[in-house]
Design a protein around this motif. Structure first.
Motif, PDB file in Angstrom:
ATOM      1  N   HIS A   4       0.842  -1.201   0.000  1.00 20.92           N
ATOM      2  CA  HIS A   4       0.000   0.000   0.000  1.00 20.92           C
ATOM      3  C   HIS A   4       0.873   1.245   0.000  1.00 20.92           C
ATOM      4  O   HIS A   4       1.831   1.354   0.778  1.00 20.92           O
ATOM      5  CB  HIS A   4      -0.917   0.027   1.229  1.00 20.92           C
ATOM      6  CG  HIS A   4      -1.815   1.228   1.265  1.00 20.92           C
ATOM      7  ND1 HIS A   4      -2.974   1.307   0.513  1.00 20.92           N
ATOM      8  CD2 HIS A   4      -1.724   2.406   1.941  1.00 20.92           C
ATOM      9  CE1 HIS A   4      -3.565   2.470   0.744  1.00 20.92           C
ATOM     10  NE2 HIS A   4      -2.811   3.162   1.594  1.00 20.92           N
ATOM     11  N   PHE A   5       0.539   2.195  -0.874  1.00 15.66           N
ATOM     12  CA  PHE A   5       1.268   3.462  -0.993  1.00 15.66           C
ATOM     13  C   PHE A   5       0.482   4.579  -0.316  1.00 15.66           C
ATOM     14  O   PHE A   5      -0.659   4.849  -0.697  1.00 15.66           O
ATOM     15  CB  PHE A   5       1.468   3.832  -2.459  1.00 15.66           C
ATOM     16  CG  PHE A   5       2.523   3.035  -3.171  1.00 15.66           C
ATOM     17  CD1 PHE A   5       3.755   3.596  -3.465  1.00 15.66           C
ATOM     18  CD2 PHE A   5       2.285   1.720  -3.559  1.00 15.66           C
ATOM     19  CE1 PHE A   5       4.731   2.868  -4.124  1.00 15.66           C
ATOM     20  CE2 PHE A   5       3.252   0.981  -4.220  1.00 15.66           C
ATOM     21  CZ  PHE A   5       4.482   1.554  -4.501  1.00 15.66           C
ATOM     22  N   ILE A   8       0.341   8.100  -3.029  1.00 16.55           N
ATOM     23  CA  ILE A   8       0.674   7.390  -4.265  1.00 16.55           C
ATOM     24  C   ILE A   8       0.851   8.322  -5.458  1.00 16.55           C
ATOM     25  O   ILE A   8       1.439   7.952  -6.463  1.00 16.55           O
ATOM     26  CB  ILE A   8      -0.408   6.324  -4.578  1.00 16.55           C
ATOM     27  CG1 ILE A   8       0.098   5.320  -5.624  1.00 16.55           C
ATOM     28  CG2 ILE A   8      -1.711   7.000  -5.030  1.00 16.55           C
ATOM     29  CD1 ILE A   8      -0.823   4.133  -5.841  1.00 16.55           C
ATOM     30  N   MET A  13       6.659   8.132  -6.687  1.00 13.32           N
ATOM     31  CA  MET A  13       5.835   7.147  -5.965  1.00 13.32           C
ATOM     32  C   MET A  13       4.889   6.422  -6.918  1.00 13.32           C
ATOM     33  O   MET A  13       4.774   5.191  -6.885  1.00 13.32           O
ATOM     34  CB  MET A  13       5.037   7.841  -4.861  1.00 13.32           C
ATOM     35  CG  MET A  13       5.843   8.213  -3.640  1.00 13.32           C
ATOM     36  SD  MET A  13       6.196   6.802  -2.543  1.00 13.32           S
ATOM     37  CE  MET A  13       4.614   6.640  -1.699  1.00 13.32           C
ATOM     38  N   HIS A  14       4.204   7.173  -7.773  1.00 11.00           N
ATOM     39  CA  HIS A  14       3.239   6.513  -8.659  1.00 11.00           C
ATOM     40  C   HIS A  14       3.958   5.650  -9.700  1.00 11.00           C
ATOM     41  O   HIS A  14       3.434   4.613 -10.132  1.00 11.00           O
ATOM     42  CB  HIS A  14       2.303   7.532  -9.310  1.00 11.00           C
ATOM     43  CG  HIS A  14       2.772   8.141 -10.586  1.00 11.00           C
ATOM     44  ND1 HIS A  14       3.635   9.209 -10.629  1.00 11.00           N
ATOM     45  CD2 HIS A  14       2.491   7.830 -11.881  1.00 11.00           C
ATOM     46  CE1 HIS A  14       3.857   9.539 -11.888  1.00 11.00           C
ATOM     47  NE2 HIS A  14       3.184   8.724 -12.666  1.00 11.00           N
ATOM     48  N   ALA A  17       4.697   2.428  -7.940  1.00  9.75           N
ATOM     49  CA  ALA A  17       3.452   1.663  -7.810  1.00  9.75           C
ATOM     50  C   ALA A  17       3.134   0.925  -9.111  1.00  9.75           C
ATOM     51  O   ALA A  17       2.763  -0.259  -9.101  1.00  9.75           O
ATOM     52  CB  ALA A  17       2.300   2.603  -7.440  1.00  9.75           C
ATOM     53  N   GLY A  29      -3.367   2.246  -3.036  1.00  6.26           N
ATOM     54  CA  GLY A  29      -2.769   3.519  -2.677  1.00  6.26           C
ATOM     55  C   GLY A  29      -3.797   4.573  -2.352  1.00  6.26           C
ATOM     56  O   GLY A  29      -4.994   4.395  -2.582  1.00  6.26           O
ATOM     57  N   ILE A  67       4.398   1.827   1.909  1.00  2.44           N
ATOM     58  CA  ILE A  67       5.424   2.734   1.390  1.00  2.44           C
ATOM     59  C   ILE A  67       4.940   4.160   1.605  1.00  2.44           C
ATOM     60  O   ILE A  67       3.866   4.542   1.140  1.00  2.44           O
ATOM     61  CB  ILE A  67       5.724   2.454  -0.090  1.00  2.44           C
ATOM     62  CG1 ILE A  67       6.147   0.984  -0.263  1.00  2.44           C
ATOM     63  CG2 ILE A  67       6.825   3.393  -0.594  1.00  2.44           C
ATOM     64  CD1 ILE A  67       6.404   0.572  -1.692  1.00  2.44           C
ATOM     65  N   GLY A  69       5.179   8.175   1.294  1.00  3.39           N
ATOM     66  CA  GLY A  69       5.691   9.248   0.457  1.00  3.39           C
ATOM     67  C   GLY A  69       6.035  10.496   1.254  1.00  3.39           C
ATOM     68  O   GLY A  69       5.559  10.697   2.379  1.00  3.39           O
ATOM     69  N   PHE A  92      10.500   5.600   0.306  1.00  4.76           N
ATOM     70  CA  PHE A  92      10.726   5.197  -1.084  1.00  4.76           C
ATOM     71  C   PHE A  92      12.106   4.547  -1.275  1.00  4.76           C
ATOM     72  O   PHE A  92      12.198   3.435  -1.810  1.00  4.76           O
ATOM     73  CB  PHE A  92      10.563   6.422  -2.000  1.00  4.76           C
ATOM     74  CG  PHE A  92      10.721   6.117  -3.459  1.00  4.76           C
ATOM     75  CD1 PHE A  92       9.627   5.801  -4.233  1.00  4.76           C
ATOM     76  CD2 PHE A  92      11.976   6.141  -4.056  1.00  4.76           C
ATOM     77  CE1 PHE A  92       9.769   5.506  -5.585  1.00  4.76           C
ATOM     78  CE2 PHE A  92      12.127   5.850  -5.397  1.00  4.76           C
ATOM     79  CZ  PHE A  92      11.030   5.534  -6.165  1.00  4.76           C
ATOM     80  N   TYR A  95      12.505   1.084   0.248  1.00  2.00           N
ATOM     81  CA  TYR A  95      11.835   0.008  -0.476  1.00  2.00           C
ATOM     82  C   TYR A  95      12.593  -0.343  -1.758  1.00  2.00           C
ATOM     83  O   TYR A  95      12.653  -1.517  -2.143  1.00  2.00           O
ATOM     84  CB  TYR A  95      10.382   0.356  -0.800  1.00  2.00           C
ATOM     85  CG  TYR A  95       9.610  -0.883  -1.186  1.00  2.00           C
ATOM     86  CD1 TYR A  95       9.131  -1.741  -0.201  1.00  2.00           C
ATOM     87  CD2 TYR A  95       9.439  -1.232  -2.517  1.00  2.00           C
ATOM     88  CE1 TYR A  95       8.487  -2.926  -0.548  1.00  2.00           C
ATOM     89  CE2 TYR A  95       8.791  -2.398  -2.870  1.00  2.00           C
ATOM     90  CZ  TYR A  95       8.321  -3.236  -1.885  1.00  2.00           C
ATOM     91  OH  TYR A  95       7.686  -4.408  -2.220  1.00  2.00           O
TER      92      TYR A  95
END
Length: 448
Positions: A4-5, A8, A13-14, A17, A29, A67, A69, A92, A95
């Motif tokens: 799960h973001f 996101i 970040m996106h 994902a 997210g 994760i 942001g 970020f 990970y």
């Protein structure tokens, strides 16, 4: 894997994902706002949150990872719920490391040139048909994503010195533990995070200590601060210095020479030649020779907003560049002036970062615009308000740069008027900013 973001919609970040979803992970997210291009990108992949906002109920005990942001605050209800459930929470870069523990890791750090050097490495590896993952901070032609995570044996990462997340204040590049590290140079920046130069320098000292034992550090030995830091550091790694390679300019084209092999480049300027040399030394560590590297570089036209040619007319080139820190501005100005010595240079710089808008930092820009024939510095009240900074007097800005005839403007209409007053015969126009000139579009600049 169920991931799960939180936040996101961030620019990288996106992208992560999407990469994990394509790898087969179950990705969810959330975010309070998502803008383009992230919105459309997530929508196409079926990853756009059904509802905007934060909901603690989205976090459950079956998640393998959360994760976090940079946009998320400490009181975020989803973060609080993840903490209550003792779920693994990653920034970020943490990970990225988790996904690349079994890969050979290349990390490019430094105050300037990170994106371009990373992009050069990526382009030559792709041209040679090599299998690799990557993380880079800009859009690159030929790559659909700025983040890619697969089962490739190598990952090439741009290493940022900015803090990793609201929970983890250490710089992002401290988490990547490279086998091959690059440092392009050190020039004080981000004064809101690193209030003194010594504090900033310490982050690079720590990074060198995090290179895997037996690894290699490729560093810009023309930077005296960096060279001294590397020479004094006891890290058990191989240290390889680099400088400006042999080159010549013919009819506005740079031809570079490596190990007796020569080839033309689409990029130019001594700062890009330094980036080019660093990228070659990385490629050589990964098994490429000079001939293959030059072949891969021949088509490389740069990363987005890095001395990007956005308009070309008879007797006029218009370039856009991300330069904002003093060393970057100076290097970019020098590059254009050296490449086109017979053309006048009109330079426009936007002050947009916290550092550049801070009166105490302005003296760092002294001389940065001196090589421009005509120059303007622009900043907006809106940018000052967003960063909660006091009004910045024009005379303080002019004094900081110390350039005779410098135009200092704070309204975009005033900037348009200044541009309209310039002559554009046998000229290069250079637009430098990490922002967007308070909403001015490229069309606005092409009123010539």
């Amino acid at each position: 894997m169920k991931v799960h973001f939180i936040a996101i919609g961030g620019s990288v970040m996106h992208q992560l994902a999407i990469a994990l979803s394509r790898k087969g992970y179950e990705v969810t997210g959330s975010d309070d706002e998502i803008f383009e291009p992230a919105l459309t990108n997530l929508q196409k992949e079926g990853l756009l949150p059904v509802k905007m906002g934060w909901e603690g109920g989205r976090i459950h005990a079956n998640l393998d990872a959360v994760i976090l942001g940079m946009h998320a605050k400490g009181d975020n209800p989803e973060l609080q719920r993840a903490l209550e459930l003792s779920l693994p929470i990653y920034s970020f870069p943490e990970y990225i490391y988790r996904e690349s523990r079994d890969k050979k890791r290349v990390v490019v750090g430094g105050s300037h040139g990170k994106t371009t050097t990373t992009a050069m490495i990526m382009n030559v590896l792709a041209a040679a048909g090599k299998d690799f993952d990557y993380l880079v901070g800009a859009r690159l032609d030929g790559f659909s994503q700025s983040v890619n995570i697969t089962h490739a044996p190598v990952i090439v990462c741009e290493g940022d010195e900015y803090p990793a997340s609201v929970l983890e204040k250490r710089p992002k590049f401290h988490f990547l533990h490279p086998h091959i590290a690059v440092l392009t140079g050190i020039a004080w920046d981000h004064i809101n995070v690193f209030p003194t130069f010594d504090n900033y320098l310490e982050q690079f000292r720590i990074f060198i200590g995090m290179i895997e034992p037996g690894g290699v550090l490729i560093y810009n030995e023309t930077d005296p601060v960096l060279k001294r830091l590397v020479d004094e550091h006891p890290a058990p790694v191989r240290k390889v210095g680099y400088g400006i390679p042999e080159y010549r300019i013919e009819n506005g084209i740079t031809l570079a020479t490596l190990e007796g092999q020569s080839g033309p480049l689409k990029v130019f300027g001594e700062h890009n030649l330094l980036n080019f040399h660093a990228a070659f030394l990385v490629a050589r560590e990964l098994g490429m020779d000079a001939r293959s590297f030059l072949q891969g570089m021949a088509a490389f036209s740069g990363a987005a907003k890095r001395l990007e040619l956005i308009e070309k007319k008879e007797g006029l080139n218009v370039y856009r560049d991300f330069a904002h820190a003093p060393s970057k501005v100076k290097a970019t100005i020098q590059a254009v002036k050296t490449q086109f010595p017979d053309r006048e240079l009109i330079a426009v710089l936007e002050l947009h970062t916290y550092s550049s808008l801070n009166e105490q930092f302005l003296s760092e820009y002294s001389g940065a615009l001196d090589l421009a024939d005509h120059a303007a510095v622009f900043y907006s009240r809106h940018a000052l308000e967003l960063k909660r900074l006091p009004l910045l007097p024009k005379d303080k800005v002019a004094a900081g740069f110390g350039k005779a005839g410098l135009a200092v403007v704070t309204e975009k209409e005033e900037l348009r008027d200044w541009l309209a007053q310039q002559s554009y015969k046998n000229v290069n126009l250079l637009l430098m900013s990490s922002g967007n000139f308070d909403g001015l579009t490229i069309r606005d600049f092409l009123i010539l």
